[in-house]
Structure formats: structure tokens, C-alpha cells
Design a protein around this motif. Structure first.
Motif, PDB file in Angstrom:
ATOM      1  N   ALA A 160       0.802  -1.214   0.000  1.00 58.65           N
ATOM      2  CA  ALA A 160       0.000   0.000   0.000  1.00 58.65           C
ATOM      3  C   ALA A 160       0.840   1.272   0.000  1.00 58.65           C
ATOM      4  CB  ALA A 160      -0.904  -0.003   1.233  1.00 58.65           C
ATOM      5  N   SER A 211       8.223  -0.783  -7.614  1.00 55.85           N
ATOM      6  CA  SER A 211       8.767  -0.288  -6.348  1.00 55.85           C
ATOM      7  C   SER A 211       7.965  -0.903  -5.222  1.00 55.85           C
ATOM      8  CB  SER A 211       8.657   1.239  -6.292  1.00 55.85           C
ATOM      9  OG  SER A 211       8.917   1.688  -4.980  1.00 55.85           O
ATOM     10  N   GLY A 242      12.808  -2.374  -7.083  1.00 57.49           N
ATOM     11  CA  GLY A 242      13.649  -1.749  -6.071  1.00 57.49           C
ATOM     12  C   GLY A 242      12.857  -1.393  -4.833  1.00 57.49           C
ATOM     13  N   GLY A 243      13.568  -0.988  -3.786  1.00 56.91           N
ATOM     14  CA  GLY A 243      12.938  -0.575  -2.530  1.00 56.91           C
ATOM     15  C   GLY A 243      13.445  -1.391  -1.363  1.00 56.91           C
ATOM     16  N   VAL A 274      19.000   4.493  -5.963  1.00 58.24           N
ATOM     17  CA  VAL A 274      18.585   5.532  -6.908  1.00 58.24           C
ATOM     18  C   VAL A 274      19.695   5.871  -7.910  1.00 58.24           C
ATOM     19  CG1 VAL A 274      17.834   7.935  -7.122  1.00 58.24           C
ATOM     20  CG2 VAL A 274      16.746   6.418  -5.451  1.00 58.24           C
ATOM     21  N   CYS A 324      -3.608   9.397  11.309  1.00 57.96           N
ATOM     22  CA  CYS A 324      -2.354   9.081  10.619  1.00 57.96           C
ATOM     23  C   CYS A 324      -2.381   9.511   9.149  1.00 57.96           C
ATOM     24  CB  CYS A 324      -2.048   7.591  10.749  1.00 57.96           C
ATOM     25  SG  CYS A 324      -0.523   7.112   9.911  1.00 57.96           S
ATOM     26  N   TYR A 379      11.510   7.600   8.999  1.00 55.08           N
ATOM     27  CA  TYR A 379      11.985   7.602  10.373  1.00 55.08           C
ATOM     28  C   TYR A 379      13.494   7.822  10.458  1.00 55.08           C
ATOM     29  CZ  TYR A 379      10.487   6.792  15.137  1.00 55.08           C
ATOM     30  OH  TYR A 379      10.134   6.975  16.446  1.00 55.08           O
ATOM     31  N   ILE A 382      11.524  -4.927   9.542  1.00 51.88           N
ATOM     32  CA  ILE A 382      10.652  -5.307  10.651  1.00 51.88           C
ATOM     33  C   ILE A 382      11.494  -5.412  11.927  1.00 51.88           C
ATOM     34  CG2 ILE A 382       9.189  -7.179  11.543  1.00 51.88           C
ATOM     35  CD1 ILE A 382       7.881  -5.742   9.195  1.00 51.88           C
TER      36      ILE A 382
HETATM   37  C1  B12 Z   1       4.913   6.028   5.674  1.00 48.14           C
HETATM   38  C2  B12 Z   1       4.935   4.547   5.959  1.00 48.14           C
HETATM   39  C3  B12 Z   1       3.715   3.878   5.943  1.00 48.14           C
HETATM   40  C4  B12 Z   1       2.385   4.538   5.592  1.00 48.14           C
HETATM   41  C5  B12 Z   1       2.229   4.506   4.055  1.00 48.14           C
HETATM   42  C6  B12 Z   1       1.255   5.498   3.495  1.00 48.14           C
HETATM   43  C7  B12 Z   1       1.290   5.474   1.988  1.00 48.14           C
HETATM   44  N1  B12 Z   1       0.156   5.303   1.369  1.00 48.14           N
HETATM   45  O1  B12 Z   1       2.348   5.592   1.409  1.00 48.14           O
HETATM   46  C8  B12 Z   1       1.413   3.581   6.332  1.00 48.14           C
HETATM   47  C9  B12 Z   1       1.251   4.048   7.757  1.00 48.14           C
HETATM   48  C10 B12 Z   1       0.026   3.441   5.713  1.00 48.14           C
HETATM   49  C11 B12 Z   1       2.220   2.300   6.318  1.00 48.14           C
HETATM   50  C12 B12 Z   1       1.675   1.051   6.375  1.00 48.14           C
HETATM   51  C13 B12 Z   1       2.401  -0.115   6.465  1.00 48.14           C
HETATM   52  N2  B12 Z   1       3.730  -0.258   6.568  1.00 48.14           N
HETATM   53 CO1  B12 Z   1       4.933   1.243   6.353  1.00 48.14          CO
HETATM   54  N3  B12 Z   1       6.214   2.575   6.434  1.00 48.14           N
HETATM   55  C14 B12 Z   1       6.159   3.868   6.261  1.00 48.14           C
HETATM   56  C15 B12 Z   1       7.540   4.480   6.566  1.00 48.14           C
HETATM   57  C16 B12 Z   1       7.495   5.023   7.974  1.00 48.14           C
HETATM   58  C17 B12 Z   1       7.999   5.577   5.603  1.00 48.14           C
HETATM   59  C18 B12 Z   1       7.911   5.204   4.130  1.00 48.14           C
HETATM   60  C19 B12 Z   1       8.082   6.436   3.292  1.00 48.14           C
HETATM   61  O2  B12 Z   1       7.211   7.253   3.203  1.00 48.14           O
HETATM   62  N4  B12 Z   1       9.216   6.606   2.658  1.00 48.14           N
HETATM   63  C20 B12 Z   1       9.484   7.712   1.758  1.00 48.14           C
HETATM   64  C21 B12 Z   1       9.967   7.146   0.435  1.00 48.14           C
HETATM   65  C22 B12 Z   1      10.345   8.281  -0.489  1.00 48.14           C
HETATM   66  O3  B12 Z   1      11.091   6.349   0.739  1.00 48.14           O
HETATM   67  P1  B12 Z   1      11.123   4.756   0.488  1.00 48.14           P
HETATM   68  O4  B12 Z   1       9.754   4.264   0.437  1.00 48.14           O
HETATM   69  O5  B12 Z   1      12.055   4.095   1.413  1.00 48.14           O
HETATM   70  O6  B12 Z   1      11.773   4.715  -0.975  1.00 48.14           O
HETATM   71  C23 B12 Z   1      13.120   5.126  -1.128  1.00 48.14           C
HETATM   72  C24 B12 Z   1      14.020   3.956  -1.428  1.00 48.14           C
HETATM   73  O7  B12 Z   1      13.586   2.766  -0.801  1.00 48.14           O
HETATM   74  C25 B12 Z   1      14.065   3.898  -2.898  1.00 48.14           C
HETATM   75  N5  B12 Z   1      13.150   3.044  -3.626  1.00 48.14           N
HETATM   76  C26 B12 Z   1      11.932   2.587  -3.307  1.00 48.14           C
HETATM   77  N6  B12 Z   1      11.437   1.869  -4.291  1.00 48.14           N
HETATM   78  C27 B12 Z   1      12.325   1.868  -5.292  1.00 48.14           C
HETATM   79  C28 B12 Z   1      12.297   1.312  -6.572  1.00 48.14           C
HETATM   80  C29 B12 Z   1      13.379   1.507  -7.424  1.00 48.14           C
HETATM   81  C30 B12 Z   1      13.360   0.904  -8.785  1.00 48.14           C
HETATM   82  C31 B12 Z   1      14.486   2.273  -6.999  1.00 48.14           C
HETATM   83  C32 B12 Z   1      15.611   2.495  -7.886  1.00 48.14           C
HETATM   84  C33 B12 Z   1      14.506   2.827  -5.715  1.00 48.14           C
HETATM   85  C34 B12 Z   1      13.429   2.634  -4.882  1.00 48.14           C
HETATM   86  O8  B12 Z   1      13.799   5.206  -3.352  1.00 48.14           O
HETATM   87  C35 B12 Z   1      13.181   6.009  -2.344  1.00 48.14           C
HETATM   88  C36 B12 Z   1      14.001   7.257  -2.122  1.00 48.14           C
HETATM   89  O9  B12 Z   1      15.226   6.973  -1.552  1.00 48.14           O
HETATM   90  C37 B12 Z   1       8.471   3.225   6.445  1.00 48.14           C
HETATM   91  C38 B12 Z   1       9.691   3.227   7.358  1.00 48.14           C
HETATM   92  C39 B12 Z   1      10.688   4.288   7.036  1.00 48.14           C
HETATM   93  N7  B12 Z   1      11.314   4.287   5.888  1.00 48.14           N
HETATM   94  O10 B12 Z   1      10.899   5.147   7.828  1.00 48.14           O
HETATM   95  C40 B12 Z   1       7.515   2.094   6.843  1.00 48.14           C
HETATM   96  C41 B12 Z   1       7.740   0.696   6.286  1.00 48.14           C
HETATM   97  C42 B12 Z   1       8.098   0.795   4.824  1.00 48.14           C
HETATM   98  N8  B12 Z   1       6.428   0.068   6.464  1.00 48.14           N
HETATM   99  C43 B12 Z   1       6.484  -1.183   6.729  1.00 48.14           C
HETATM  100  C44 B12 Z   1       5.344  -2.042   6.934  1.00 48.14           C
HETATM  101  C45 B12 Z   1       5.660  -3.501   7.234  1.00 48.14           C
HETATM  102  C46 B12 Z   1       4.054  -1.560   6.846  1.00 48.14           C
HETATM  103  C47 B12 Z   1       2.783  -2.336   7.129  1.00 48.14           C
HETATM  104  C48 B12 Z   1       2.697  -3.767   6.633  1.00 48.14           C
HETATM  105  C49 B12 Z   1       2.432  -2.283   8.605  1.00 48.14           C
HETATM  106  C50 B12 Z   1       3.387  -2.977   9.493  1.00 48.14           C
HETATM  107  N9  B12 Z   1       3.377  -4.296   9.602  1.00 48.14           N
HETATM  108  O11 B12 Z   1       4.153  -2.319  10.137  1.00 48.14           O
HETATM  109  C51 B12 Z   1       1.742  -1.436   6.406  1.00 48.14           C
HETATM  110  C52 B12 Z   1       1.635  -1.765   4.919  1.00 48.14           C
HETATM  111  C53 B12 Z   1       0.345  -2.236   4.462  1.00 48.14           C
HETATM  112  C54 B12 Z   1       0.459  -2.807   3.072  1.00 48.14           C
HETATM  113  N10 B12 Z   1      -0.631  -3.362   2.582  1.00 48.14           N
HETATM  114  O12 B12 Z   1       1.487  -2.793   2.458  1.00 48.14           O
HETATM  115  C55 B12 Z   1       7.909  -1.658   6.899  1.00 48.14           C
HETATM  116  C56 B12 Z   1       8.432  -2.568   5.806  1.00 48.14           C
HETATM  117  C57 B12 Z   1       9.337  -3.606   6.443  1.00 48.14           C
HETATM  118  C58 B12 Z   1      10.251  -4.306   5.553  1.00 48.14           C
HETATM  119  N11 B12 Z   1      10.342  -4.068   4.261  1.00 48.14           N
HETATM  120  O13 B12 Z   1      10.941  -5.142   6.099  1.00 48.14           O
HETATM  121  C59 B12 Z   1       8.666  -0.300   7.093  1.00 48.14           C
HETATM  122  C60 B12 Z   1      10.107  -0.281   6.600  1.00 48.14           C
HETATM  123  C61 B12 Z   1       8.609   0.006   8.606  1.00 48.14           C
HETATM  124  C62 B12 Z   1       9.214  -1.076   9.483  1.00 48.14           C
HETATM  125  N12 B12 Z   1      10.488  -0.990   9.792  1.00 48.14           N
HETATM  126  O14 B12 Z   1       8.533  -1.983   9.886  1.00 48.14           O
HETATM  127  N13 B12 Z   1       3.548   2.563   6.231  1.00 48.14           N
END
Ligand code: B12
Lengths: 162, 422
Positions: free
Chosen positions: A25, A71, A102-103, A134, B180, B254, B291
Motif C-alpha cells: 500500500a 517499487s 527496487g525498494g 537511486v 495518521c 523515520y 521489521i
Molecule cells: C509512511 C509509511 C507507511 C504509511 C504509508 C502510506 C502510503 N500510502 O504511502 C502507512 C502508515 C500506511 C504504512 C503502512 C504499512 N507499513 Co509502512 N512505512 C512507512 C515508513 C514510515 C515511511 C515510508 C516512506 O514514506 N518513505 C518515503 C519514500 C520516499 O522512501 P522509500 O519508500 O524508502 O523509498 C526510497 C528507497 O527505498 C528507494 N526506492 C523505493 N522503491 C524503489 C524502486 C526503485 C526501482 C528504486 C531504484 C529505488 C526505490 O527510493 C526512495 C528514495 O530513496 C516506512 C519506514 C521508514 N522508511 O521510515 C515504513 C515501512 C516501509 N512500512 C512497513 C510495513 C511492514 C508496513 C505495514 C505492513 C504495517 C506494518 N506491519 O508495520 C503497512 C503496509 C500495508 C500494506 N498493505 O502494504 C515496513 C516494511 C518492512 C520491511 N520491508 O521489512 C517499514 C520499513 C517500517 C518497518 N520498519 O517496519 N507505512
């Protein structure tokens, strides 16, 4: 900018389908990548949250993209990434279209593409994880052949990606 | 304030009601594992942590989207899930997992993220659990591409199912996740409006013990004003319900360092105590990565409880208009229809509720926000939100990937970059 629609820049842009896996999601990642791709001259079809595999394949067949980007950050990429790769690779119409993922792909925080061998074997051309995700992806985008070429150019990209 | 006829049992309701009366801050993890032994160990560690706690079963993403087969397959093959697949286990598996752990002294809540929660409600009720969370808006727009109307219908039915527990002498509890909404960059007035509207929806559909939520945002001052406003509005609009406020430690990108992550959760605990909130849901030092382990969860809960113990109730900051904006949103929506569910559907259709940066097909997508120079969340575009007369949109620059990442990283940078005391 409309968050859900296709967008294009001047000229005939590269077409990119941007998606996630059915159980994921998270959308901030998608918004970030959409903007990034647009800034690099791509026309992006962003499919949004929780994309069913059939939707991803149907949309890709419909718009014949130059690249499909997946992603996912919820940790289920290791499961459903395989389903996506098999479905995309099973469609003749999408033969040779580069497919990258990715991700945060598993729940253990694995940070190197080598941790995701099964995804590459299933048909992904590249796996981008960790802090270099990235820049590595942008480097690949630069090597992507310009549009208008036939499958030969795509082949070159696929080789470069591996 | 709880009316006299509330059913006596209801472990979560009773524990939270007691905490609210005594002014204790209860802390709770977001914890879920696919493995039952690990899940049980996690609950026991939560119970035994040096803090007043309640337990959590956070469900996995397959279960959230209704793909129970995929969850079951992962369990069979021993592949890791991002949460506990409650529907894919037979009811006695969860009962056994909880046996001797969950009870009146240590209630457990199910946290999921599902717009169509019917099967999840059935499973948790079958397992003897009496508390869960979500809502027809907060578990739809940020979690799915399901139409809001379908989610509202499914949540109506789910509320009724939960409320029926009273016939067995159990008072069920339901928390709104409305505070949220995508975790980040949503101005506080809209968060308050959605959690209050979901609370009213729960009450209208038979639930009587509820909690309203608020996720820590970018400015401690603005957050205190917002949570104060939430308490005042709830007191006014829900005089007959049993309610409390639950604070979520920051839900956006975070901090990646351990000191940064723990400072942020400690500040969330301070926000909760200063505003008289009753419960706090923590985040851990692993949040940015993966996680979290059981131990990382325990550390986060203990850090939060320690910070709470050193904090006392604050005086409300001078209002800057958060409460007025929230009230304008709430009343405009309630005026649309006497049925809160129908009012919510219509509100999204006409843009009275419109979440910034949300890609859901039913979201109008005409609002935008920015973090101001003093760190507050402000509107740059209000679209059709009925608050045009109350707010002066801030100036904004064209949205780019760099600017977006910068805004998303605001909190992370502030906490990661602080020097650690020697
Ligand atoms: C905001 C958030 C949410 C919001 C999302 C709202 C929304 N609609 O987007 C809410 C609260 C709804 C949510 C829900 C859940 N979340 Co969440 N969430 C986050 C959080 C805090 C921030 C994510 C974010 O906004 N990042 C901003 C973007 C820009 O960054 P990013 O996603 O990391 O992407 C970057 C890179 O990864 C990369 N990237 C990503 N994809 C790709 C693809 C390519 C091709 C490339 C090159 C790069 C790339 O580029 C981006 C820029 O650097 C993260 C933890 C964190 N990072 O702090 C957890 C996190 C992603 N969530 C997580 C989880 C598990 C969930 C839930 C299942 C609940 C739970 N069990 O805790 C649910 C998901 C439900 C579902 N059906 O999937 C986990 C994933 C764990 C894992 N992978 O091992 C995380 C890491 C938190 C944790 N440590 O538990 N979440």
C-alpha cells in the motif's frame, strides 16, 4: 501534475509503467519515483497502491512501455515480485521490455542485489536496494536505448542491466 | 465519560478505562510476526517490559488485502511475513498462542489496515480478542484502491459484528486510525477531523468504547495544540461515549540512527503526557530499515515509558486556528447527511475531505501542504476543503523529487543530526 495520470515532457518521451506489488500500500515511494522519472524525461503511468498482477500486465500490454519499474517497500517483494516477473515474462507482447524492481524487498533489510538472485532468475533485469538504489537506477536509465528502436536496443539494455 | 450500562468485561476497554482514570500512559508496540512462537514470545516480552503495556497483533500485508491463500502459503513454506496472518491460522492456533498471556491484566489489540475487514473481525472475535482499530477512511485511502463506498459498507457491518460482543457481556473497543493518513505531510486539522468523524461513525454503528488518534508530526508546538483540540472536540461531540486519545510516534520517514529514533519516540511520549492522552504506540530504532525484533520493540517501549515518567501535564499552547479548522471540516461533513457513512462518501466525492499527496482514486487530489520555516505543517492548496475562510495558503514551489524527499526527510534529519550527549 496529476498524481495518477500519465505525463509527458517535450519530444517523444520514454514510456514507463510504474507499479507496486498487489499487497503493498505504500505510495510515497511511487510519488518520488514518478517525479524522478518525469524529471528525466519519461512519460510515467503510475498505477498507484496495491496493484493486482493482471492490472500491471494489462496496462503494460496497453501502453507498450520502454521500461517497467516495480517499487515495493513492505517486505513482500520477495514473494510477489516473483509472480510479477513470471506474468510479465509470460506475455509475448512484452518481450524484451526491461523490468526492474527496487525498494525494501524483504523483511530482513537485505541491502545487495545478490541477496535477490531468485528475482533475477525469474526475469527481473535489475534489483535496486540500499543506499545506492537511486543512483544505480539512474545510471541504468541513461544506458536505456532511445525510443523508436526495435527490440535490438532493448536487448542491449538488458545486457547492461545484468 | 462512560455511561453506566457499559458491559463489564471487555479486557481492552476495561484496562484503558482504568488507565484513563488514573492518568497512566499505556504504551503499545506495532508488533507482528508470521511465526506463532515468535509472536507469543513478543507478547510475553511486551507484557514483561518495564512499562504499563498492552499487546498488539499487527497483521501481515497479504491478510490486509484479503489474499489469505498467499499468507497461508508463506506460513507453510516458512517464508517470512511482515505480520501475523490471523485469518490463515485456525482459530485454536491463535487461542493457543494467546493462552496464558492475553487476559484482563494484559489485553491484546489487532492492528491491520484493511478496507474490507470482515474476515479479520471474524477471526479476532473467534480468537477471543475484543479490540481492534482502523476505520472506513483511514484503512481505505492510505491502504488500498478499494472504493470508499465499499469500505464504508464493509466497516458498517464490521462495527455491528464487534458491537454484538456485548451480548456475551464483553464491551468491545475500536480505535480510529484517522490521525495518521499516509503518515506524513497531512496538516493536523484534517487528521483531527477524520479521526473524530470515524469515531462518530463507530458510535453510530453500535460501538461504544472508542479511541481517537493523532500521529506526531513536524512541530511539537503544533502537535500539542492539535491534541488539545482533539480532546476538546471529542468531549463536546461524544459526551456519551467512553473514549480516549492514542498518540502514534512519528509515522513518516523515520530517523536511521538509534539515538535519533529513540529521541523521537521519547518526544512522542512527552507529547502524550503533556496533552493528557492515555495511550502511545511506539516505533523502534529499526523502523527505517526492516521489521523490528522483539528486543528493539521492548527498548522503544521502555524509552517511551521512562520519558513519560519524567514529564507532567502541560498548559495548552496559544491556539493558532487548528481547532477552528478541524471543527469547520467536521461540521461541513456532518451537514451533508445524517448517516455519517454516507456523509463521508459524499465528502470525498465533493472534495470536502481531500488528503494531500494521496493517490487513491476517490481522493480529489486538489490539496497540498508544506513544512513552514518554523517547522509547522501548513496548507499550500486547500482545493474544496471548507476552510477557505479560515486559512491563508502558504506559498509553494513546484513539486520535484528533491523537494518531496526533503520534506519527507525533515524529521529524520532533525533527529539524526543532533549530537549525541557524551
Ligand atoms: C509512511 C509509511 C507507511 C504509511 C504509508 C502510506 C502510503 N500510502 O504511502 C502507512 C502508515 C500506511 C504504512 C503502512 C504499512 N507499513 Co509502512 N512505512 C512507512 C515508513 C514510515 C515511511 C515510508 C516512506 O514514506 N518513505 C518515503 C519514500 C520516499 O522512501 P522509500 O519508500 O524508502 O523509498 C526510497 C528507497 O527505498 C528507494 N526506492 C523505493 N522503491 C524503489 C524502486 C526503485 C526501482 C528504486 C531504484 C529505488 C526505490 O527510493 C526512495 C528514495 O530513496 C516506512 C519506514 C521508514 N522508511 O521510515 C515504513 C515501512 C516501509 N512500512 C512497513 C510495513 C511492514 C508496513 C505495514 C505492513 C504495517 C506494518 N506491519 O508495520 C503497512 C503496509 C500495508 C500494506 N498493505 O502494504 C515496513 C516494511 C518492512 C520491511 N520491508 O521489512 C517499514 C520499513 C517500517 C518497518 N520498519 O517496519 N507505512
Amino acid at each position: 501534475m496529476d498524481l495518477r495520470q500519465q505525463s509527458s515532457r517535450n519530444g517523444s518521451p520514454r514510456k514507463v509503467v510504474l507499479s507496486t506489488i498487489p499487497s503493498d500500500a505504500h505510495t510515497w515511494n511511487l510519488l518520488f519515483l514518478q517525479l524522478l522519472l518525469e524529471e528525466h524525461g519519461c512519460a510515467v503511468t503510475n498505477l498507484g497502491a496495491c496493484v493486482p498482477v493482471e492490472t500491471l500486465v494489462a496496462e503494460s500490454v496497453r501502453c507498450r512501455p520502454d521500461l517497467i519499474v516495480l517499487s515495493t517497500v513492505n517486505g513482500h517483494g520477495v514473494h510477489e515480485g516473483l509472480d510479477v516477473a513470471r506474468a510479465v515474462r509470460g506475455r509475448r507482447e512484452l518481450d524484451g521490455v526491461p523490468l526492474v524492481i527496487g525498494g525494501k524487498i524483504d523483511t530482513a533489510g537485505s541491502r545487495t542485489a545478490a541477496d535477490f538472485r531468485p528475482l533475477l532468475d525469474a526475469g527481473f533485469d535489475a534489483v535496486h536496494v540500499g543506499v545506492t538504489a537511486v543512483p544505480d537506477f539512474l545510471a541504468l536509465l541513461e544506458r536505456l536505448p532511445s525510443v523508436g528502436h526495435d527490440g535490438t536496443g532493448r536487448r542491449a539494455y538488458v545486457d547492461a542491466a545484468r | 465519560m462512560p455511561p453506566a450500562e457499559l458491559a463489564a468485561a471487555g479486557t481492552f476497554h476495561a484496562a484503558m478505562d482504568a488507565a484513563r482514570r488514573s492518568g497512566t500512559l499505556v504504551v503499545q508496540p506495532r508488533m507482528g510476526f508470521g511465526d506463532t512462537a515468535r509472536m507469543r514470545a513478543g507478547l510475553i516480552a511486551t507484557r514483561d517490559a518495564n512499562a504499563a503495556t498492552v499487546g498488539t497483533l499487527t497483521l501481515d500485508s497479504f491478510t490486509r488485502v484479503g489474499d489469505f491463500d498467499a499468507a497461508a502459503r508463506a506460513v507453510r513454506e516458512g517464508r517470512p511475513l511482515n505480520g501475523y496472518p490471523i485469518v490463515s491460522f485456525a482459530p485454536d492456533v491463535t487461542r493457543t498462542m494467546l493462552d496464558g498471556v492475553c487476559g484482563p491484566d494484559f489485553p491484546v489489540q489487532v492492528r491491520h489496515g484493511s478496507p474490507l475487514p470482515g474476515r479479520i473481525f471474524d477471526a479476532l472475535i473467534d480468537a477471543g480478542i475484543d479490540a481492534t482499530e482502523g476505520g472506513p477512511i483511514s484503512y481505505c485511502l492510505p491502504y488500498s484502491r478499494t472504493p470508499v463506498q465499499r469500505s464504508v459498507a464493509a466497516w458498517k457491518e464490521a462495527c455491528r459484528k464487534l458491537a454484538a460482543l456485548r451480548e456475551r457481556g464483553v464491551e468491545p473497543h475500536l480505535e480510529s486510525f484517522g490521525g495518521c493518513m499516509l503518515g506524513q505531510l497531512c496538516p493536523p486539522s484534517l487528521l483531527i477531523a477524520i479521526t473524530v468523524l470515524e469515531g462518530l461513525f463507530f458510535l453510530q454503528n453500535g460501538v461504544r468504547s472508542i479511541s481517537l488518534s493523532y500521529a506526531q508530526q513536524t512541530s511539537a508546538q503544533q502537535d500539542e495544540e492539535a491534541v488539545t483540540a482533539l480532546h476538546r472536540i471529542a468531549a463536546r461531540l461524544m459526551p456519551d461515549a467512553a473514549w480516549h486519545v492514542v498518540i502514534y510516534a512519528y509515522m513518516g520517514l523515520y530517523p536511521a540512527t538509534e539515538p535519533g529514533a529513540l529521541r523521537l519516540v521519547a518526544d512522542a511520549a512527552r507529547l502524550a503526557v503533556r496533552t493528557g492522552s492515555t495511550r502511545l504506540i511506539v516505533k523502534t530504532a529499526a523502523e527505517a530499515e526492516r521489521i523490528p525484533s522483539i528486543a528493539e520493540n521492548v527498548t522503544a517501549m521502555e524509552v517511551a515509558a521512562a520519558a513519560a515518567a519524567m514529564t507532567s501535564r502541560g498548559t495548552a499552547p496559544a491556539p493558532t486556528g487548528v481547532e477552528a479548522e478541524a471543527l469547520a471540516l467536521i461540521h461541513a461533513v456532518l451537514d451533508l447527511n445524517g448517516d455519517v457513512g454516507k456523509a463521508l462518501v459524499q465528502a470525498f466525492a465533493q472534495g470536502y475531505l481531500d488528503i494531500p499527496y494521496c493517490m487513491h482514486p476517490d481522493n480529489a487530489g486538489r490539496t497540498r501542504s508544506v513544512i513552514s520555516d518554523d517547522g509547522r505543517l501548513e496548507w499550500t492548496r486547500t482545493g474544496s476543503l471548507p476552510i477557505g475562510h479560515l486559512t491563508q495558503p502558504h506559498r509553494s514551489a513546484q513539486l520535484t523529487s528533491t523537494r518531496l524527499l526533503h520534506a519527507l526527510s525533515y524529521v529524520k534529519h532533525r533527529y539524526d543530526d543532533l549530537p549525541t550527549p557524551a
